[in-house]
Design a protein around this motif. Structure first.
Motif, short mmCIF file in Angstrom:
data_model
loop_
_atom_site.label_atom_id
_atom_site.label_comp_id
_atom_site.label_asym_id
_atom_site.label_seq_id
_atom_site.Cartn_x
_atom_site.Cartn_y
_atom_site.Cartn_z
N PRO A 1 5.31 3.25 8.07
CA PRO A 1 4.60 2.44 9.07
C PRO A 1 3.37 3.18 9.58
CG PRO A 1 6.97 2.43 9.48
CD PRO A 1 6.72 3.47 8.43
N GLN B 1 -0.81 -6.75 4.60
CA GLN B 1 -0.71 -5.79 5.70
C GLN B 1 -0.30 -4.40 5.22
OE1 GLN B 1 2.20 -7.94 7.94
NE2 GLN B 1 0.67 -9.07 9.14
N ILE B 2 -0.10 -4.25 3.91
CA ILE B 2 0.32 -2.97 3.35
C ILE B 2 -0.78 -2.40 2.47
CG2 ILE B 2 1.94 -1.82 1.78
CD1 ILE B 2 4.07 -3.72 2.65
N SER C 1 8.29 -2.23 -0.46
CA SER C 1 7.62 -3.12 0.50
C SER C 1 8.61 -4.13 1.10
CB SER C 1 6.46 -3.84 -0.17
OG SER C 1 6.91 -4.78 -1.14
N GLU C 2 9.52 -4.65 0.28
CA GLU C 2 10.53 -5.59 0.79
C GLU C 2 11.44 -4.92 1.82
OE1 GLU C 2 12.42 -6.84 -2.77
OE2 GLU C 2 10.72 -8.06 -3.45
N GLN C 3 11.81 -3.67 1.54
CA GLN C 3 12.67 -2.95 2.49
C GLN C 3 11.93 -2.67 3.79
OE1 GLN C 3 15.98 -2.21 2.14
NE2 GLN C 3 15.83 -1.55 4.27
N MET C 4 10.62 -2.45 3.70
CA MET C 4 9.84 -2.18 4.91
C MET C 4 9.82 -3.39 5.84
SD MET C 4 6.69 0.23 3.74
CE MET C 4 6.48 0.79 5.43
N PHE C 5 9.79 -4.58 5.25
CA PHE C 5 9.82 -5.78 6.09
C PHE C 5 11.19 -5.97 6.73
CE2 PHE C 5 6.02 -7.04 3.61
CZ PHE C 5 5.18 -7.32 4.68
N LYS C 6 12.24 -5.48 6.06
CA LYS C 6 13.59 -5.57 6.63
C LYS C 6 13.80 -4.52 7.72
CE LYS C 6 15.62 -7.14 2.24
NZ LYS C 6 16.54 -6.77 1.13
N THR C 7 13.20 -3.35 7.54
CA THR C 7 13.39 -2.25 8.51
C THR C 7 12.01 -1.70 8.89
OG1 THR C 7 13.68 -0.71 6.65
CG2 THR C 7 15.67 -1.63 7.64
N PRO C 8 11.23 -2.45 9.67
CA PRO C 8 9.83 -2.06 9.95
C PRO C 8 9.68 -0.79 10.76
CG PRO C 8 10.50 -3.93 11.31
CD PRO C 8 11.59 -3.71 10.32
N GLU D 1 -0.53 -2.47 8.65
CA GLU D 1 0.68 -2.12 9.40
C GLU D 1 1.54 -1.07 8.71
OE1 GLU D 1 2.91 -5.53 10.50
OE2 GLU D 1 1.23 -6.50 11.54
#
Length: 348
Positions: A162, A3-4, A106-113, A86
């Motif tokens: 995002p 999704q990225i 990318s990991e941080q984006m999933f934590k703070t979308p 996304e």
């Protein structure tokens, strides 16, 4: 990861760009957008190799249009052609953004979308080139003064965004390196939250692969501050000149209040000049409230200047009123920039 999309603007890329893309693919990313920003035939083989990977989509500019335009081209493509995407992560083509750091973003984006994620470097290390250390500190200071936001690294190209914010960012002015700085200011203006993750600070061959032109690109990044400074200097010179003139005219008729009268008269005339220049030439924006806000600010600064100079002159010095005014107004000048950028000429 599916999704990225990873966006890589590429101008005069070398093997490091190909190596970076292959490592990104190996890490599991499946959408990689590379923008050929007007490269010559000399670099055709590099782009042929990149395009041979099914995960890579190559977008082309016929001429070099700058990093900002390359990012906008990729943003537009994603909005039109990748509805399942996304988020995007922007990275540089020179190998200075490690895949491990792209994964951290990318990991941080999933934590703070809901937040934009910035990969921030540590500029306190001894191996950082002087121009990069100085440039980062200077832009951090100017960004803090203009927006009130503290960021560790205002020049990082590794950013997770995002997709929902891309339409707003496409409206941000700037076609080259200044676009990235303007994006940070736009995030603040649009109430988009930012979070930071620490990344490795990598400089290859003292950053010689960078296409940042110190004169041209610094001008574009700092031009609002440069123009504000020039406007301020012109208005300041006019104000001091008028102040000196009124001091000579009012010293004898009003010996107790001549400083206050001279300050008020000089500030009214110079502020009219300054408002016109700042509204039309410096910030190039505002609202129907800007004039009222400007004169509220001008009145505050005028009173602060007159009161401070009068108090210090009467209580401490008893002489040197012009030099004293220069010192006081320099401090108020910095305050004026912050308030004008954030409030007076703010878009509604």
């Amino acid at each position: 990861m599916e999704q990225i999309a990873i966006i890589i603007p590429a101008y005069k890329p070398d093997k490091k760009c190909l190596d970076t893309v292959e490592k990104i693919i190996a890490a599991g990313f499946r959408q990689i957008i590379v923008v050929d920003d007007g490269n010559s035939e000399e670099f055709a083989s590099t782009f042929t190799s990149l395009e041979s990977h099914k995960e890579v989509t190559l977008l082309n500019h016929s001429v070099n249009r700058g990093k900002g335009r390359a990012l906008k081209t990729a943003f537009e493509y994603i909005l039109k052609n990748r509805p399942s995407c996304e988020a995007v992560i922007t990275a540089d083509a020179d190998g200075q953004h490690l895949v491990t750091d792209i994964l951290k973003v990318s990991e941080q984006m999933f934590k703070t979308p809901e937040k934009v994620v910035l990969g921030t470097r540590d500029f306190s290390q001894k191996n950082i080139p002087f121009r990069s250390r100085f440039g980062n500190r200077f832009t951090r200071l100017l960004f803090l003064l203009s927006t009130g936001t503290v960021l560790t690294d205002t020049q990082t190209g590794l950013r997770g965004i995002p997709v929902r914010y891309l339409p707003q960012l496409l409206k941000v002015i700037g076609e080259r390196f200044e676009f990235e700085m303007n994006v940070l200011a736009a995030l603040r203006e649009n109430n988009i939250e930012v979070t930071e993750v620490s990344i490795e600070t990598v400089y290859i061959d003292d950053n010689k692969s960078s296409h940042f032109n110190p004169l041209r690109d610094s001008y574009h990044i700092y031009k609002v501050f440069i123009f504000y400074g020039l406007s301020g200097v012109a208005s300041f010179a006019l104000d001091i000149g008028l102040y000196w003139l009124f001091i000579q005219l009012l010293r004898d008729p009003a010996p107790d209040l001549f400083i206050i009268f001279a300050t008020v008269a000089a500030r009214i005339l110079s502020s009219l000049f300054n408002f016109y220049i700042n509204r039309n030439k410096v910030f190039k924006q505002g609202s129907n409230k800007s004039l009222v806000r400007y004169f509220i600010l001008a009145a505050f600064i005028m009173l602060a200047s007159a009161g401070s100079v009068h108090f210090l002159y009467a209580e401490w010095l008893g002489r040197g009123e012009v030099i004293l005014k220069v010192i006081v107004d320099t401090i108020l000048f910095i305050l004026g920039f912050v308030v004008q950028r954030a409030w007076v000429f703010r878009k509604e």
